[in-house]
Scaffold this motif. Sequence first.
Motif, PDB file in Angstrom:
ATOM      1  N   LYS A   1      11.196   7.365  -6.169  1.00  0.00           N
ATOM      2  CA  LYS A   1      12.105   7.839  -4.812  1.00  0.00           C
ATOM      3  C   LYS A   1      13.041   6.614  -4.461  1.00  0.00           C
ATOM      4  O   LYS A   1      14.163   6.778  -4.178  1.00  0.00           O
ATOM      5  CB  LYS A   1      11.044   8.120  -3.534  1.00  0.00           C
ATOM      6  N   LEU A   2      12.406   5.444  -4.662  1.00  0.00           N
ATOM      7  CA  LEU A   2      13.282   4.394  -4.198  1.00  0.00           C
ATOM      8  C   LEU A   2      14.542   4.226  -5.242  1.00  0.00           C
ATOM      9  O   LEU A   2      15.533   3.981  -4.527  1.00  0.00           O
ATOM     10  CB  LEU A   2      12.390   3.191  -4.094  1.00  0.00           C
ATOM     11  N   VAL A   3      14.250   4.303  -6.564  1.00  0.00           N
ATOM     12  CA  VAL A   3      15.232   4.061  -7.524  1.00  0.00           C
ATOM     13  C   VAL A   3      16.175   5.172  -7.190  1.00  0.00           C
ATOM     14  O   VAL A   3      17.569   5.122  -7.324  1.00  0.00           O
ATOM     15  CB  VAL A   3      14.572   4.296  -8.861  1.00  0.00           C
ATOM     16  N   LYS A   4      15.853   6.522  -6.983  1.00  0.00           N
ATOM     17  CA  LYS A   4      16.795   7.649  -6.626  1.00  0.00           C
ATOM     18  C   LYS A   4      17.632   7.221  -5.685  1.00  0.00           C
ATOM     19  O   LYS A   4      18.894   7.424  -5.559  1.00  0.00           O
ATOM     20  CB  LYS A   4      15.884   8.855  -6.563  1.00  0.00           C
ATOM     21  N   HIS A   5      17.019   6.645  -4.478  1.00  0.00           N
ATOM     22  CA  HIS A   5      17.728   6.604  -3.393  1.00  0.00           C
ATOM     23  C   HIS A   5      18.773   5.232  -3.361  1.00  0.00           C
ATOM     24  O   HIS A   5      20.045   5.552  -3.312  1.00  0.00           O
ATOM     25  CB  HIS A   5      16.662   6.066  -2.206  1.00  0.00           C
ATOM     26  N   ILE A   6      18.702   4.329  -4.253  1.00  0.00           N
ATOM     27  CA  ILE A   6      19.522   3.488  -4.627  1.00  0.00           C
ATOM     28  C   ILE A   6      20.305   3.742  -5.641  1.00  0.00           C
ATOM     29  O   ILE A   6      21.599   3.248  -5.299  1.00  0.00           O
ATOM     30  CB  ILE A   6      18.458   2.183  -5.058  1.00  0.00           C
TER      31      ILE A   6
ATOM     32  N   LEU B   1       3.906   4.977  -8.251  1.00  0.00           N
ATOM     33  CA  LEU B   1       5.094   5.555  -9.223  1.00  0.00           C
ATOM     34  C   LEU B   1       5.885   6.548  -8.495  1.00  0.00           C
ATOM     35  O   LEU B   1       7.205   6.600  -8.792  1.00  0.00           O
ATOM     36  CB  LEU B   1       4.277   6.272 -10.402  1.00  0.00           C
ATOM     37  N   VAL B   2       5.470   7.480  -7.885  1.00  0.00           N
ATOM     38  CA  VAL B   2       6.077   8.529  -7.197  1.00  0.00           C
ATOM     39  C   VAL B   2       7.094   7.704  -6.095  1.00  0.00           C
ATOM     40  O   VAL B   2       8.514   8.100  -5.984  1.00  0.00           O
ATOM     41  CB  VAL B   2       5.069   9.665  -6.302  1.00  0.00           C
ATOM     42  N   GLU B   3       6.501   6.570  -5.508  1.00  0.00           N
ATOM     43  CA  GLU B   3       7.216   5.912  -4.432  1.00  0.00           C
ATOM     44  C   GLU B   3       8.308   5.162  -4.900  1.00  0.00           C
ATOM     45  O   GLU B   3       9.690   5.175  -4.770  1.00  0.00           O
ATOM     46  CB  GLU B   3       6.377   5.059  -3.642  1.00  0.00           C
TER      47      GLU B   3
ATOM     48  N   LYS C   1      13.174   6.590 -18.034  1.00  0.00           N
ATOM     49  CA  LYS C   1      14.428   7.774 -18.475  1.00  0.00           C
ATOM     50  C   LYS C   1      15.165   7.606 -17.344  1.00  0.00           C
ATOM     51  O   LYS C   1      16.597   7.717 -17.315  1.00  0.00           O
ATOM     52  CB  LYS C   1      13.895   9.149 -18.545  1.00  0.00           C
ATOM     53  N   LEU C   2      14.519   7.649 -15.894  1.00  0.00           N
ATOM     54  CA  LEU C   2      15.158   7.572 -14.646  1.00  0.00           C
ATOM     55  C   LEU C   2      16.347   6.367 -14.506  1.00  0.00           C
ATOM     56  O   LEU C   2      17.287   6.287 -14.135  1.00  0.00           O
ATOM     57  CB  LEU C   2      14.166   7.510 -13.529  1.00  0.00           C
ATOM     58  N   VAL C   3      15.604   5.297 -14.850  1.00  0.00           N
ATOM     59  CA  VAL C   3      16.447   3.814 -14.640  1.00  0.00           C
ATOM     60  C   VAL C   3      17.197   3.467 -15.989  1.00  0.00           C
ATOM     61  O   VAL C   3      18.340   3.075 -15.754  1.00  0.00           O
ATOM     62  CB  VAL C   3      15.414   2.630 -14.557  1.00  0.00           C
ATOM     63  N   GLY C   4      16.718   3.814 -17.105  1.00  0.00           N
ATOM     64  CA  GLY C   4      17.638   3.264 -18.432  1.00  0.00           C
ATOM     65  C   GLY C   4      17.120   2.104 -18.871  1.00  0.00           C
ATOM     66  O   GLY C   4      16.242   1.621 -18.706  1.00  0.00           O
TER      67      GLY C   4
ATOM     68  N   TRP D   1      10.409  -6.499  -9.658  1.00  0.00           N
ATOM     69  CA  TRP D   1      11.171  -5.740  -8.483  1.00  0.00           C
ATOM     70  C   TRP D   1      10.310  -4.900  -7.722  1.00  0.00           C
ATOM     71  O   TRP D   1      10.348  -5.026  -6.548  1.00  0.00           O
ATOM     72  CB  TRP D   1      12.287  -4.903  -9.294  1.00  0.00           C
ATOM     73  N   PHE D   2       9.071  -4.200  -8.463  1.00  0.00           N
ATOM     74  CA  PHE D   2       8.332  -3.202  -7.537  1.00  0.00           C
ATOM     75  C   PHE D   2       7.021  -3.503  -8.189  1.00  0.00           C
ATOM     76  O   PHE D   2       6.579  -3.560  -9.310  1.00  0.00           O
ATOM     77  CB  PHE D   2       8.994  -1.852  -7.769  1.00  0.00           C
ATOM     78  N   ILE D   3       5.945  -3.767  -7.157  1.00  0.00           N
ATOM     79  CA  ILE D   3       4.506  -3.921  -7.585  1.00  0.00           C
ATOM     80  C   ILE D   3       3.738  -2.859  -6.957  1.00  0.00           C
ATOM     81  O   ILE D   3       3.995  -2.501  -5.804  1.00  0.00           O
ATOM     82  CB  ILE D   3       4.220  -5.309  -7.116  1.00  0.00           C
TER      83      ILE D   3
END
Length: 122
Positions: free
Chosen positions: A111-116, A106-108, A35-38, A81-83
């Motif tokens: 955070k990373l997606v929100k930052h980007i 998953l929390v990290e 939902k955050l990324v789409g 992209w993220f492992i």
Amino acid sequence: MKQLEIYSIRINLEDFIGDGEQEKLILENLRFCKKLVGKLFTTIFKHNNLDKKEIKEFVKRNQEMLFELGTEITSDDKFAWFIIDGCEIKKINWRYKWNGAILEGLVEYKKLVKHIKGKDSN
């Protein structure tokens, strides 16, 4: 024109398969990530030596959620992209890596997606 990046996430299936509560918790967190990324979100579940029967039972238990997440289950070492992994990985590429527990990873990821996304909107 800026190229769109797929925010794929890869998790080792062996690290949580068979634990019903853990499966549900991880899949729900992945749903939030989606939902955050789409549309640019995909999930890759990597396995090394899982029995086909175990995988089929996992898919049967979680079919709707796996479809919603755009899930791929593979034994191939694919780029992500993220492992999230607790082991040293040397044979594949990734952009970001979390060494440790899945839920913390998953929390990290979030955070990373929100930052980007915050940087992209500026």
